[in-house]
Write a protein that holds these residues in place. Structure first.
Motif, short mmCIF file in Angstrom:
data_model
loop_
_atom_site.label_atom_id
_atom_site.label_comp_id
_atom_site.label_asym_id
_atom_site.label_seq_id
_atom_site.Cartn_x
_atom_site.Cartn_y
_atom_site.Cartn_z
N SER A 153 -10.60 6.90 -125.81
CA SER A 153 -11.98 7.25 -126.05
C SER A 153 -12.03 7.28 -127.44
CB SER A 153 -12.35 8.48 -125.20
OG SER A 153 -11.79 9.81 -125.95
N ARG A 155 -13.34 9.87 -129.15
CA ARG A 155 -12.89 11.50 -129.56
C ARG A 155 -11.65 11.51 -129.64
NH1 ARG A 155 -16.48 14.44 -131.98
NH2 ARG A 155 -16.15 16.52 -130.70
N GLU A 156 -10.84 10.91 -128.71
CA GLU A 156 -9.39 10.81 -128.79
C GLU A 156 -8.81 10.20 -130.11
OE1 GLU A 156 -8.15 10.74 -124.03
OE2 GLU A 156 -8.41 8.91 -125.06
N PHE A 159 -9.23 12.44 -132.74
CA PHE A 159 -8.51 13.71 -132.83
C PHE A 159 -6.91 13.03 -133.40
CE2 PHE A 159 -4.76 15.49 -130.28
CZ PHE A 159 -4.73 16.89 -130.80
N THR A 182 -11.73 21.88 -125.64
CA THR A 182 -11.86 20.65 -125.72
C THR A 182 -10.80 19.73 -126.28
OG1 THR A 182 -14.25 21.08 -125.36
CG2 THR A 182 -13.47 18.64 -125.87
N TYR A 186 -8.11 16.95 -125.22
CA TYR A 186 -7.99 15.65 -125.87
C TYR A 186 -6.66 15.36 -126.17
CZ TYR A 186 -12.88 15.37 -127.14
OH TYR A 186 -14.30 15.58 -127.05
N ASN A 189 -4.61 15.09 -122.45
CA ASN A 189 -4.77 13.69 -122.04
C ASN A 189 -3.89 12.46 -122.65
OD1 ASN A 189 -6.63 14.54 -120.49
ND2 ASN A 189 -8.60 13.93 -121.87
#
Length: 212
Positions: A153, A155-156, A159, A182, A186, A189
């Protein structure tokens, strides 16, 4: 203005040779030399003695490179650490990275590589030669075909860019405008997707695959 360097190495001849080599680099200057981490701690008590970069040997008496790197990370996080050693084993490499080293170079490196490494360390905030990245990445059990299939994603991906920094997970959460929980999500995951178990592994993956 020249960037300042301190050499920490208990082998006086090597330290003097390094100083002589760096003197020929127009953009750098050596402030002084230390024979171990304890001596560095004492000299750092004077604020003007704190350099931009510390060239840090690993095997030293009294206070070795691992201990010194950890102390620098905790007390002088703005000082960039370049590990300079004869040890090219994975264990030493990983431990130095975990303790705060932003670069790793072997003592048999050519002076031109040393100059390039210092420039990239200051420009990018890190420098790891190909052999170091490959050594770390060798233990990551992902084939190139599997890497293509992995989907991240946005956001990943964001990160992953922070994994190479000194920021804590809480500070990363602040940067990403979300909660620490949150961010931990990440991280977990990515651990699962990449079959990794540490932040160092994520950082190596991020460097190897162009996320930095």
């Amino acid at each position: 203005m020249k960037k300042t360097i301190v050499i920490v190495d208990d082998h006086i001849l090597i330290a003097k040779a390094l100083q002589s080599i760096i003197t020929n680099f127009s953009q750098f200057e050596v402030l002084y030399e230390c024979q171990n981490g304890k001596e560095l701690q004492e000299i750092f008590a004077v604020k003007t003695n704190v350099p931009n970069v510390v060239l840090l040997d690993i095997s030293m008496p009294i206070m070795n490179g691992f201990e010194t790197a950890k102390w620098l990370k905790e007390n002088h996080p703005n000082v960039l650490i370049m590990a300079l050693s004869m040890q090219d084993d994975e264990q030493s490499l990983i431990k130095m990275i975990k303790n705060g080293a932003k670069g790793y170079l072997l003592k048999n490196a050519h002076p031109a590589e040393l100059e390039n490494a210092l420039n990239l360390l200051l420009k990018n905030g890190y420098y790891y030669p190909d052999w170091a990245v490959n050594r770390l990445f060798a233990n990551i059990n992902n084939t190139s075909s599997n890497e293509v299939e992995i989907c991240f994603s946005d956001r990943e991906k964001e990160f992953l860019k922070y994994t190479i920094t000194e920021l804590t997970y809480k500070e990363i959460a602040d940067k990403m405008c979300c909660s620490p929980r949150t961010v931990e999500g990440y991280r977990d995951n990515l651990f699962e997707k990449l079959e990794l178990k540490s932040r160092v592994g994520l950082a190596v993956y991020a460097m190897k695959n162009g996320f930095i």
